[in-house]
Enzyme design. Sequence first.
Site, PDB file in Angstrom:
ATOM      1  N   ASP A 106      -7.139 -11.774  43.117  1.00 40.32           N
ATOM      2  CA  ASP A 106      -5.717 -12.122  43.210  1.00 40.32           C
ATOM      3  C   ASP A 106      -4.942 -11.579  42.003  1.00 40.32           C
ATOM      4  O   ASP A 106      -3.706 -11.533  42.032  1.00 40.32           O
ATOM      5  CB  ASP A 106      -5.553 -13.647  43.240  1.00 40.32           C
ATOM      6  N   LYS A 144      -6.633 -13.548  56.060  1.00 38.25           N
ATOM      7  CA  LYS A 144      -7.390 -12.834  55.026  1.00 38.25           C
ATOM      8  C   LYS A 144      -8.853 -12.699  55.455  1.00 38.25           C
ATOM      9  O   LYS A 144      -9.453 -11.619  55.360  1.00 38.25           O
ATOM     10  CB  LYS A 144      -7.287 -13.580  53.676  1.00 38.25           C
ATOM     11  N   GLN A 158      -6.488 -20.292  47.351  1.00 35.65           N
ATOM     12  CA  GLN A 158      -5.149 -20.213  47.932  1.00 35.65           C
ATOM     13  C   GLN A 158      -4.214 -21.206  47.244  1.00 35.65           C
ATOM     14  O   GLN A 158      -4.533 -22.385  47.103  1.00 35.65           O
ATOM     15  CB  GLN A 158      -5.214 -20.480  49.453  1.00 35.65           C
TER      16      GLN A 158
HETATM   17  N1  GUN Z   1      -0.055 -18.305  47.822  1.00 34.29           N
HETATM   18  C1  GUN Z   1       0.995 -17.492  48.099  1.00 34.29           C
HETATM   19  N2  GUN Z   1       0.671 -16.208  47.869  1.00 34.29           N
HETATM   20  C2  GUN Z   1      -0.607 -16.198  47.424  1.00 34.29           C
HETATM   21  C3  GUN Z   1      -1.498 -15.169  47.012  1.00 34.29           C
HETATM   22  O1  GUN Z   1      -1.177 -13.979  46.989  1.00 34.29           O
HETATM   23  N3  GUN Z   1      -2.738 -15.572  46.622  1.00 34.29           N
HETATM   24  C4  GUN Z   1      -3.103 -16.884  46.615  1.00 34.29           C
HETATM   25  N4  GUN Z   1      -4.341 -17.178  46.198  1.00 34.29           N
HETATM   26  N5  GUN Z   1      -2.293 -17.861  46.982  1.00 34.29           N
HETATM   27  C5  GUN Z   1      -1.054 -17.519  47.384  1.00 34.29           C
END
Ligand code: GUN
Length: 292
Positions: free
Chosen positions: A119, A52, A96
């Site tokens: 998110d 990311k 995350q």
């Molecule tokens: N863990 C698995 N997928 C995601 C996501 O799309 N965003 C976040 N913040 N954590 C995750």
Amino acid sequence: MQILDGKIVSQSVKEKIKEKTILFKNAGNKTPHLAAILIGNNGASETYVASKVKNCEEVGFTSSLIRFEENIEEAALTAAIEKLNNDEDVDGILVQLPLPKQINEEKIINLISPDKDVDGFHPMSIGKMVQGLPTFIPATPYGILLMLEHYKIETAGKHAVVIGRSNIVGRPISILLSRNAYPGNCTVTVCHSRTKNLKEICLQADIIVAALGIPEFLKADMVKENAVVVDVGITRVADVTKKSGFAIKGDVDFVNVAPKCSYITPVPGGVGLMTIAALLMNTFSACENKYK
Ligand code: GUN
């Protein structure tokens, strides 16, 4: 059978974001800034967050990575989020998931400012999404929509079967596919661990979204001819032939399912890449919204 290629589509989305960012900055606006919080040393989370951050740099965004030990106390995490909420330069915040067990995930998600909730997990974002109002759509479902749109896949009137009901993927994609929009206008069935006759239901599907997190769960005898199959699974499975010691497996038995499909996403190289492209779209919007 045609592959829905996450590499091609995510690259095309990222090129557009890169161009928009140049124009945006040339017009005297700030540089979009994503702040990511990563807790502990979960290998998969480390890989996702690193990707990311790298992708932010690629499209000309600023990114900040804030790391904490696995044993962080909730108060320290809430303080870090409040600081980011109040930081005028930060446009998007992502924490995350999953979080360590001493942390209340719901509390943390609720704490992120809805204006910076790239998110799309905050109840305010989810509520707006359900009502069809402009908001941040969770990155994986948003990435799936961008993929369907890119390949101009017809969705109106189709029967979409979503396997999985998580807040991150299953629940939101089921709502999005049923809305009065493109992609959308599907008749949606949500299946989960308590569903009876799963195979029979899947056999009626024109579109299947497999988002349950069980490697190679969806078999060829569960899929009708010419179905569109979207594989959201990304499970690490031990594999001694790989340098890393693991292989990434989707929720679909790709080798046997693919020949029956009109379109199918591979793993890796499918939805995972689209998730990141969608997160960048949300971060750009969060920044742009400041000027509206
Ligand atoms: N863990 C698995 N997928 C995601 C996501 O799309 N965003 C976040 N913040 N954590 C995750």
